[in-house]
Design an enzyme around this catalytic site. Sequence first.
Site, short mmCIF file in Angstrom:
data_model
loop_
_atom_site.label_atom_id
_atom_site.label_comp_id
_atom_site.label_asym_id
_atom_site.label_seq_id
_atom_site.Cartn_x
_atom_site.Cartn_y
_atom_site.Cartn_z
N LYS A 99 55.89 41.52 31.07
CA LYS A 99 55.92 43.72 30.73
C LYS A 99 56.83 44.42 31.75
O LYS A 99 57.20 44.00 32.50
CB LYS A 99 54.11 44.15 31.03
CG LYS A 99 53.11 43.13 30.29
CD LYS A 99 51.94 43.33 30.46
CE LYS A 99 50.96 43.42 29.53
NZ LYS A 99 49.26 43.67 30.36
N LYS B 150 38.61 34.86 39.09
CA LYS B 150 38.36 35.30 37.89
C LYS B 150 38.94 35.14 36.61
O LYS B 150 40.37 34.48 36.60
CB LYS B 150 38.91 36.97 38.40
CG LYS B 150 38.91 38.03 36.60
CD LYS B 150 38.73 39.07 37.15
CE LYS B 150 40.20 39.48 37.79
NZ LYS B 150 40.80 40.83 37.56
N GLN C 124 41.94 52.43 31.92
CA GLN C 124 42.06 52.33 33.24
C GLN C 124 43.09 53.68 33.76
O GLN C 124 43.00 53.69 34.88
CB GLN C 124 43.87 51.39 32.93
CG GLN C 124 44.09 50.97 34.38
CD GLN C 124 43.22 50.60 35.91
OE1 GLN C 124 43.29 51.24 36.51
NE2 GLN C 124 41.88 49.63 35.28
N ARG D 220 38.97 47.97 40.27
CA ARG D 220 39.61 47.44 41.58
C ARG D 220 41.16 48.05 41.60
O ARG D 220 41.75 47.81 42.41
CB ARG D 220 39.03 45.96 41.73
CG ARG D 220 39.20 44.96 41.04
CD ARG D 220 40.76 44.18 40.60
NE ARG D 220 41.66 43.25 40.37
CZ ARG D 220 42.22 42.79 39.60
NH1 ARG D 220 43.33 44.10 39.54
NH2 ARG D 220 43.19 42.06 40.18
N GLY E 200 51.15 48.27 35.25
CA GLY E 200 50.25 48.03 34.31
C GLY E 200 51.43 46.18 33.95
O GLY E 200 50.78 45.93 33.77
N ALA E 201 52.46 45.99 34.89
CA ALA E 201 53.01 44.67 34.84
C ALA E 201 53.19 43.42 35.56
O ALA E 201 52.60 42.95 36.47
CB ALA E 201 53.96 44.62 35.28
N ASP E 202 51.61 43.18 34.44
CA ASP E 202 50.87 41.87 35.01
C ASP E 202 51.33 40.71 35.03
O ASP E 202 50.42 39.62 34.52
CB ASP E 202 49.06 41.92 35.04
CG ASP E 202 48.92 42.06 34.05
OD1 ASP E 202 49.71 41.99 33.13
OD2 ASP E 202 47.73 42.73 33.05
N ASP F 21 50.67 59.37 26.81
CA ASP F 21 50.62 58.35 26.11
C ASP F 21 51.23 58.03 24.58
O ASP F 21 51.47 58.90 24.08
CB ASP F 21 49.66 58.20 25.79
CG ASP F 21 48.59 56.40 25.59
OD1 ASP F 21 47.88 56.13 26.08
OD2 ASP F 21 49.10 55.94 24.39
N SER G 165 51.91 47.27 41.77
CA SER G 165 50.70 46.80 41.84
C SER G 165 50.70 45.44 40.79
O SER G 165 50.22 46.06 39.66
CB SER G 165 49.77 48.02 41.65
OG SER G 165 48.42 47.91 41.33
#
Length: 331
Positions: free
Chosen positions: A233, A71, A143, A115, A227-229, A164, A300
């Site tokens: 982040k 991907k 998300q 996913r 969120g931390a990818d 938010d 995640s």
Amino acid sequence: MKSHEILFLTPREVQSLLTLDECIGAVERAFRVYGEGKAVAPAVLSVHTEGGGFHVKAGLLALDRSYFAAKVNGNFPENNSRFGLPTIQGVIVLCDSRNGTPLAVMDSRDITTLRTAAATAVAAKFLARQDSRTITICGCGNQGRAQLKALLRICRLETAFAYDSDSEQALRFSRDLTSELRVPVKPASDLTAAVRESDICVTCTTSRRALLGSEDVSPGTFIAAVGADNPQKQELHPSPLRGSKIVCDILEQCAVMGDLHHALEAGVVTRANVHAELGEVVAGKKPGRESQEEIIIFDSTGMALQDVAAAVFLYEKAQQFGSGVRLDFAA
């Protein structure tokens, strides 16, 4: 389909073929296969550029047939305000891993959203308290919507708080999902107060600073930090990870780009403090929740095998129903 043809699936076809329940099933299967040691560790490559970056995630998965998928996603948080474009755009390429034959190319946006939410649902199945009734969603974009819908498939939630940084977005989220899901969703102006009242908290933002500290979390809470990818982040202060049960999707990824990364850099925890990867829990090799009081954090960062599993499901279902466009690369 002929051997030299490639199946092309548009966003509309992806949406029509892949349901959230099916994605949860496919993702749980992928974690189990990985936890059983039947899949090699997936790979990730990140390339940063002005205003965002590109992520390449790739993996192999042997199901009824052996597949490889890669991907390529562009992630640009200011896309909507600057260009009227989605934050995430990209494609997934699916191949036969036995001989390298390209099988399909499909839009990745909805797959990524589903996913990611599916992984949280799988984690909650094993790590959240069974009597969890209240949830806080921190980050009210697409998300966040998928996360709440996925968790409602697993938990008997009765109340949701929506937080938010954009209060108007939290208000829209609350109004829309209260109507759609028939569950009271309340906008929250105070994130700490909402999380303290919650059994589950999902953080799914683009934040580069900690949003939650140890004093914000009550005993027994399940936290999914989504969120931390990338290494810049951060959603959790390192302090909640000290003394909590930490479960990663992929330890090596979380150690360099997840909230675990920041806790490791701060010296608050070591890799030895990580309880398990989620696949080990799903496969029954390590326990999930062991008490009502323990705080469990699921870090995640997005495992490529989730993408492979979802892409395989889509490809096989499209073949069954004759969906998509077939491109002849021999022409």
